[in-house]
Design a protein around this motif. Structure first.
Motif, PDB file in Angstrom:
ATOM      1  N   GLY A  11      12.804  38.868  56.067  1.00 51.47           N
ATOM      2  CA  GLY A  11      13.588  37.867  56.776  1.00 51.47           C
ATOM      3  C   GLY A  11      14.695  38.501  57.588  1.00 51.47           C
ATOM      4  O   GLY A  11      14.753  39.712  57.757  1.00 51.47           O
ATOM      5  N   ARG A  12      15.607  37.641  58.032  1.00 50.05           N
ATOM      6  CA  ARG A  12      16.763  38.149  58.774  1.00 50.05           C
ATOM      7  C   ARG A  12      17.950  37.242  58.492  1.00 50.05           C
ATOM      8  O   ARG A  12      17.802  36.084  58.120  1.00 50.05           O
ATOM      9  N   ALA A  24      20.905  41.317  60.851  1.00 53.39           N
ATOM     10  CA  ALA A  24      20.182  42.196  59.939  1.00 53.39           C
ATOM     11  C   ALA A  24      18.781  41.660  59.721  1.00 53.39           C
ATOM     12  O   ALA A  24      18.573  40.456  59.634  1.00 53.39           O
ATOM     13  N   SER A  25      17.824  42.571  59.630  1.00 52.64           N
ATOM     14  CA  SER A  25      16.446  42.237  59.267  1.00 52.64           C
ATOM     15  C   SER A  25      16.108  43.069  58.043  1.00 52.64           C
ATOM     16  O   SER A  25      16.559  44.201  57.897  1.00 52.64           O
ATOM     17  N   PHE A  26      15.287  42.491  57.165  1.00 57.86           N
ATOM     18  CA  PHE A  26      14.940  43.237  55.953  1.00 57.86           C
ATOM     19  C   PHE A  26      13.493  42.968  55.602  1.00 57.86           C
ATOM     20  O   PHE A  26      12.892  41.980  56.022  1.00 57.86           O
ATOM     21  N   VAL A  27      12.952  43.892  54.795  1.00 55.35           N
ATOM     22  CA  VAL A  27      11.619  43.754  54.227  1.00 55.35           C
ATOM     23  C   VAL A  27      11.665  44.401  52.842  1.00 55.35           C
ATOM     24  O   VAL A  27      12.264  45.461  52.642  1.00 55.35           O
ATOM     25  N   SER A  38      17.787  46.721  58.195  1.00 52.10           N
ATOM     26  CA  SER A  38      18.176  47.297  59.472  1.00 52.10           C
ATOM     27  C   SER A  38      19.167  46.337  60.116  1.00 52.10           C
ATOM     28  O   SER A  38      18.908  45.143  60.203  1.00 52.10           O
ATOM     29  N   THR A  39      20.297  46.875  60.584  1.00 57.36           N
ATOM     30  CA  THR A  39      21.311  46.003  61.186  1.00 57.36           C
ATOM     31  C   THR A  39      21.679  46.511  62.576  1.00 57.36           C
ATOM     32  O   THR A  39      21.518  47.687  62.893  1.00 57.36           O
ATOM     33  N   GLU A  40      22.199  45.587  63.376  1.00 56.75           N
ATOM     34  CA  GLU A  40      22.634  45.904  64.734  1.00 56.75           C
ATOM     35  C   GLU A  40      23.756  44.954  65.101  1.00 56.75           C
ATOM     36  O   GLU A  40      23.735  43.784  64.735  1.00 56.75           O
ATOM     37  N   SER A  41      24.701  45.466  65.849  1.00 54.14           N
ATOM     38  CA  SER A  41      25.787  44.631  66.339  1.00 54.14           C
ATOM     39  C   SER A  41      25.244  43.717  67.432  1.00 54.14           C
ATOM     40  O   SER A  41      24.545  44.167  68.342  1.00 54.14           O
TER      41      SER A  41
END
Length: 157
Positions: A11-12, A24-27, A38-41
């Protein structure tokens, strides 16, 4: 951040740090039992797109302005010769059989101008023939009157 968000397989989510909002996205992996995040501004991610959007908007506006200007110039040229031809028709309507016509060409207005010129020449020729006929009629009336005046005294003699 909602702690229950990590219970699903993937999800995110968004969260806020001191430098701004982040995405943020995750698995979740089965083996090894890890969750990769994984995150990004959002500001860093969106900045190139917003600049590109602004650039595209400027280009679209320039292209639109150029096309509009070209359309106005071409329309002005086309209507200029039509206005000139309309003015010539108005002159002919008032009796001026020697109007200034736009130059003949291969386009519609040029062909119309050529046809109008031929029409004006024919009207001029017809008026000349009418005038000649009127003059001949006057000469005929004069001759008839003259012969009447000569015949009456001759009849007496």
């Amino acid at each position: 951040m909602d702690p229950n968000a990590l219970e699903s397989q993937a999800g995110r989510f968004t969260y806020t740090e001191e430098f701004g909002e982040r995405l943020a996205s995750f698995v979740s992996l089965d083996s090894p039992p890890w969750t990769v995040v994984s995150t990004e501004s959002l500001d860093e991610f969106a900045a190139p797109f917003s600049r590109t959007g602004s650039n595209i908007l400027v280009v679209v506006l320039l292209v639109t302005a150029t096309i509009s200007a070209a359309f106005l110039i071409l329309t002005g040229r086309a209507t200029k010769s039509l206005k000139h031809l309309t003015t010539a028709a108005d002159h002919v309507a008032t009796g001026n059989l020697d109007p200034s016509l736009p130059p003949s060409g291969k386009d519609e207005v040029g062909r119309l101008s050529a046809a109008f010129s031929i029409m004006v020449d024919q009207v001029r020729s017809m008026l000349r023939r009418v005038e000649e006929s009127r003059q001949m009629s006057a000469v005929g009336e004069f001759a008839a009157q003259l012969s009447h005046e000569i015949r009456n005294p001759l009849t007496s003699i």
